[in-house]
Design a protein around this motif. Structure first.
Motif, short mmCIF file in Angstrom:
data_model
loop_
_atom_site.label_atom_id
_atom_site.label_comp_id
_atom_site.label_asym_id
_atom_site.label_seq_id
_atom_site.Cartn_x
_atom_site.Cartn_y
_atom_site.Cartn_z
N PRO A 99 0.67 -1.45 0.10
CA PRO A 99 -0.34 -0.32 -0.05
C PRO A 99 0.72 1.05 0.32
O PRO A 99 0.61 2.52 -1.02
CB PRO A 99 -0.70 0.25 1.18
N VAL A 100 2.10 1.25 1.02
CA VAL A 100 2.25 2.87 1.16
C VAL A 100 2.89 2.95 -0.55
O VAL A 100 3.52 3.79 -0.79
CB VAL A 100 3.35 2.69 2.36
N LEU A 101 4.18 1.89 -0.67
CA LEU A 101 5.28 1.97 -2.00
C LEU A 101 4.29 2.66 -3.12
O LEU A 101 4.57 3.33 -3.98
CB LEU A 101 5.60 1.41 -2.14
N ALA A 102 3.59 1.49 -3.23
CA ALA A 102 2.25 1.79 -4.37
C ALA A 102 1.39 3.82 -4.58
O ALA A 102 1.71 4.28 -6.07
CB ALA A 102 1.13 0.93 -4.07
N ALA A 103 1.38 3.98 -3.24
CA ALA A 103 1.18 5.33 -3.27
C ALA A 103 1.98 6.41 -3.83
O ALA A 103 0.89 7.31 -4.16
CB ALA A 103 0.14 5.40 -1.19
N VAL A 104 2.75 5.88 -2.85
CA VAL A 104 3.93 7.06 -3.10
C VAL A 104 4.76 6.99 -4.62
O VAL A 104 4.78 7.70 -5.29
CB VAL A 104 5.20 6.66 -2.44
N LEU A 105 4.44 5.61 -5.21
CA LEU A 105 4.63 5.61 -6.65
C LEU A 105 3.83 6.66 -7.72
O LEU A 105 3.68 7.52 -8.07
CB LEU A 105 4.62 4.90 -7.10
N PHE A 106 2.39 6.18 -7.09
CA PHE A 106 1.34 7.12 -7.63
C PHE A 106 1.69 8.19 -7.83
O PHE A 106 1.34 8.69 -8.68
CB PHE A 106 -0.46 6.49 -7.41
N THR A 107 1.87 8.79 -6.58
CA THR A 107 1.90 10.56 -6.06
C THR A 107 2.86 10.85 -7.11
O THR A 107 2.63 11.83 -7.51
CB THR A 107 2.35 10.83 -4.67
N GLY A 108 3.78 10.28 -7.43
CA GLY A 108 5.31 10.65 -7.97
C GLY A 108 5.00 10.77 -9.98
O GLY A 108 5.41 12.11 -10.18
N THR A 236 3.02 18.21 -3.78
CA THR A 236 2.11 17.54 -4.51
C THR A 236 2.89 15.97 -3.71
O THR A 236 2.19 15.55 -3.21
CB THR A 236 1.14 16.83 -5.90
N VAL A 237 4.02 16.15 -3.97
CA VAL A 237 4.83 15.09 -4.21
C VAL A 237 4.82 14.97 -2.77
O VAL A 237 5.49 14.18 -1.97
CB VAL A 237 5.76 15.28 -5.03
N VAL A 238 5.67 16.10 -2.28
CA VAL A 238 6.08 15.95 -0.62
C VAL A 238 4.61 16.10 0.22
O VAL A 238 5.20 15.12 0.75
CB VAL A 238 6.68 17.32 -0.18
N VAL A 239 3.89 16.46 0.34
CA VAL A 239 3.23 16.17 1.10
C VAL A 239 2.24 15.21 0.93
O VAL A 239 1.28 14.46 1.82
CB VAL A 239 1.39 17.93 0.91
N GLY A 240 1.80 14.47 -0.57
CA GLY A 240 1.01 13.12 -0.86
C GLY A 240 2.60 12.34 -0.15
O GLY A 240 1.33 11.46 0.61
N SER A 241 3.31 12.43 -0.37
CA SER A 241 4.04 11.33 -0.08
C SER A 241 3.90 10.99 1.69
O SER A 241 4.15 9.97 2.42
CB SER A 241 5.60 11.10 -0.60
#
Lengths: 260, 160
Positions: A99-108, A236-241
């Motif tokens: 869940p974490v890495l997929a969401a972080v990758l999606f954000t980026g 978006t990237v910073v706050v999202g991740s």
């Protein structure tokens, strides 16, 4: 005195930002039904957000699974516990890393792109033009992107988990010599469908919601300049991740933290 | 759904692949990685057993008859008056024919492996039902105690 005012300005700015963020969510949820009325728009965004993130997710999942297997093996083998390798890989992936890495990758990959897209639409007055034509830009532009994001993250998470488990299987059995039956058996004995996989899916929905919310909000809240767009994308990237990582801790504590 | 609305067949096709991939992954995770047996076991019937010492028994440890897994440990509490460990065992419904005089013991898989509850079926006509208690129990073998007793008896032998 100036320093004091600066602190005040900073705090008020933060509160305003947070408030706009909340109001924005409400206006968006008020017209969320448009997503179902014009589902074709969501499908289109699902392509740009989901399918385009597919490759990076699969590659990342494969390598994360392989590294988990390799690293887990070196720890477990000291205690003669390499038979639990499958369990270690599967639990780490389904509960946390997937869940974490997929969401972080999606954000980026997708989040930044969507923020920039909406931001540029705003900067070039496309959103204002839509309003002139009596089309609600929130319903027409924002909602499909938001809904597509909420749907894409769980799907990507599931794919990430599967590829990771298979990558871990390859490294564990073919390269490190753990018995393949033992790998699957330890996994099946220890992984609970609802407790582990189900909670992981709930997590990925929460992450998808938060990340999509942040990406569309930052896009609409952009200062309509070139610099403003770049700042919004970064945010978006910073706050999202960071929210994904922070929320993950809270969700883990809520789901698994209690001493039962 | 017209082609122009979504922006062409290619997009629809790829989104279809994405969604189908997600569903297949879910199936793979649920049936290959996870195990539906755990979920099936959870809505079984509950029986209780008091042990003097449960050693390292944990929640979700298996319950087995003749080595076959039939349920799991769903609760461990300390009885307030007897200071015994009260273990709640949930057993799958299709194994509802255990006699009421069955006995429960705590075993260890291998020498240092995880602990589990083994049931030895008795011979009574009456069967265990929801909420019943298993009367005959054997506590877990604590390795340190065993070694301690061995050393003690050896020392006594040497003294004689």
């Amino acid at each position: 005195m100036n320093a004091l005012a600066a602190i005040g300005r900073f705090t008020l700015g933060g509160v305003y930002h947070l408030g706009r963020c909340g109001v924005f969510l409400c206006t968006m949820l008020a017209v969320i039904s448009h997503a179902w009325r014009r589902f074709a728009l969501v499908v289109r965004q699902l392509y740009f957000a989901g399918v385009m993130t597919l490759l990076i997710t699969l590659v990342a999942g494969l390598f994360v699974g392989m590294v988990l297997s390799l690293q887990g093996y070196y720890t477990l083998v000291n205690y003669g516990g390499e038979s639990a390798l499958g369990l270690l890989v599967a639990l780490s992936l389904t509960r946390e890393l997937g869940p974490v890495l997929a969401a972080v990758l999606f954000t980026g990959r997708a989040g930044s792109a969507i923020t920039a897209e909406i931001g540029l639409m705003k900067a070039t007055d496309q959103l204002a033009a839509m309003e002139m034509m009596a089309t609600d830009p929130v319903a027409r532009v924002v909602v499909p992107r938001f809904v597509a994001g909420v749907l894409a993250v769980p799907i990507l998470t599931l794919l990430f988990n599967v590829v990771g488990v298979l990558g871990g299987y390859y490294v564990g059995t073919v390269q490190l010599g753990v018995d393949s039956g033992v790998y699957w058996a330890s996994m099946q004995n220890g992984v609970d469908v609802f407790e582990d996989i189900g909670n992981g899916i709930i997590k990925s929905f929460v992450f998808g919601f938060v990340v999509s919310w942040i990406m569309v909000f930052e896009g609409c809240d952009t200062e309509p300049t070139a610099e403003g767009i770049s700042r919004a994308t970064t945010r978006t990237v910073v706050v999202g991740s960071l929210s994904v990582l922070g929320l993950d801790y809270i969700l883990t504590a809520l789901m698994y933290g209690g001493i039962s | 759904m017209s082609n122009t609305a979504t922006g062409g067949r290619k997009i629809e096709l790829w989104v279809g692949v994405l969604v189908l991939g997600g569903l297949l992954s879910l199936g793979f995770l649920a049936f290959e990685v996870g195990n539906f047996d755990n979920a099936r076991v959870r809505d079984g019937y509950r029986v209780y057993a008091d042990f003097q010492n449960i050693g390292g028994l944990t929640l979700r440890a298996p319950v087995a008859v003749a080595g076959v897994r039939i349920g799991q440990v769903t609760g461990i509490t300390l009885s307030r008056d007897s200071f015994n460990a009260r273990v709640e065992l949930t057993i799958a419904r299709r194994y509802d024919n255990l006699p009421v005089d069955s006995s429960a013991s705590i075993f260890t898989k291998g020498l240092l492996g995880a602990q589990y509850v083994g049931l030895e079926p008795g011979f009574d006509e009456e069967l265990l039902g929801d909420g019943d208690e298993i009367e005959f129990t054997n506590s877990s073998v604590v390795l340190e105690q065993l070694i301690g007793e061995l050393l003690f008896s050896k020392a006594e032998e040497a003294a004689e």
